[in-house]
Design a protein around this motif. Sequence first.
Motif, PDB file in Angstrom:
ATOM      1  N   ASN A  61       0.840  -1.205   0.000  1.00 46.01           N
ATOM      2  CA  ASN A  61       0.000   0.000   0.000  1.00 46.01           C
ATOM      3  C   ASN A  61       0.874   1.253   0.000  1.00 46.01           C
ATOM      4  O   ASN A  61       2.029   1.219   0.417  1.00 46.01           O
ATOM      5  N   GLU A  62       0.300   2.375  -0.442  1.00 44.10           N
ATOM      6  CA  GLU A  62       1.064   3.612  -0.589  1.00 44.10           C
ATOM      7  C   GLU A  62       0.863   4.592   0.563  1.00 44.10           C
ATOM      8  O   GLU A  62       1.371   5.709   0.513  1.00 44.10           O
ATOM      9  N   LEU A  63       0.135   4.172   1.613  1.00 44.41           N
ATOM     10  CA  LEU A  63      -0.217   5.111   2.681  1.00 44.41           C
ATOM     11  C   LEU A  63       0.700   5.026   3.889  1.00 44.41           C
ATOM     12  O   LEU A  63       1.122   6.048   4.422  1.00 44.41           O
ATOM     13  N   THR A  64       0.970   3.805   4.388  1.00 47.76           N
ATOM     14  CA  THR A  64       1.699   3.655   5.641  1.00 47.76           C
ATOM     15  C   THR A  64       2.438   2.331   5.693  1.00 47.76           C
ATOM     16  O   THR A  64       2.021   1.348   5.069  1.00 47.76           O
ATOM     17  N   THR A  65       3.518   2.310   6.473  1.00 48.88           N
ATOM     18  CA  THR A  65       4.236   1.055   6.723  1.00 48.88           C
ATOM     19  C   THR A  65       3.789   0.404   8.024  1.00 48.88           C
ATOM     20  O   THR A  65       4.312  -0.640   8.394  1.00 48.88           O
ATOM     21  N   ASP A  66       2.807   1.003   8.712  1.00 49.71           N
ATOM     22  CA  ASP A  66       2.367   0.510  10.015  1.00 49.71           C
ATOM     23  C   ASP A  66       1.083  -0.308   9.860  1.00 49.71           C
ATOM     24  O   ASP A  66       0.029   0.230   9.495  1.00 49.71           O
TER      25      ASP A  66
END
Length: 320
Positions: free
Chosen positions: A197-202
């Motif tokens: 995904n392009e939003l978060t690594t969490d």
Amino acid sequence: MRDAPYFGDLADGPDGAAYWLTAADGVRLRVAAWRGGDRGTVLLFPGRTEYVEKYGRAASDFLKRGYSTVAIDWRGQGLADRLVPNPLVGYVRRFTEYQHDVAALMAALPALNLPRPLHVLAHSMGGCIALRALINGMPVRSAAFSAPMWDINLPRRMRPVARIVGAASHPFGFSKRFVPGTSLQKTYVDAADFAGNELTTDADMYAYMRAQVAARVELALGGPSIGWVGAALREVAALSRHPSPALPVITFLGSEERIVCSTAIARRMARWPGGRLVEVPGARHEVMMETLDTRARFFDETSAFFTAAQDAAQPGPEAA
């Protein structure tokens, strides 16, 4: 100003309340307020597809640092009025229409009884809206941006076509149709797996966002319309010709940004007098919803910046 629904269980933040507002052109909007911090108030301008509950945890982080927060559902998303028959299509006729929403929020602040001074924190599309509002003279003490949409990642060869075809007056009426390849009949976090995904690594924050739209489908918004893209391109081009406002500003940008144009952000910040650009290693688009360490850094630095802006202000009548 009447009470509006607020899904506190999904927000996972401090006690909050939501209210209906009506913009000057008759569009119904929703705002949420999280009170308790007496250092000042953060006006939180969300990005495209977002809604007030998404910032419940951010409100908690600001409250811990002494700030109250108010956020808004922009027209066409959240529980605000949707603008086209298919409620999942992201649409606006002109970006300047969002300034009606800003004006409604600012007019409601006295009734919301929130502490001064005011600071704006704007994410993604909210950064485009906030820049226009600041140029128009929105009375705040300072501004912070998270991956502001001062341009979008779109191949140069596609830009003229998007501007023309996306115009609301185009004779073929494409403006309210999904952009080809992004016609999500559900919101991004519901359509995209966490991996890649392009939003978060969490993973926890991604699950937080997913759980919200799963529990309340009325909050969901799909892909942008052709009209939205055309309007966005016209607005960022217009804003690029304006000088930066004389206001303290800090901007956060993840090194793994893929949604907005990093070059446009660097260019704007290089000519913002006294402005500071903070590059966040390893972060993606949602810096406020990254790993615990990144979030702590963001809220520590932003709150300290707001406080410093207050301390440096010249004595005199309180406009913000």
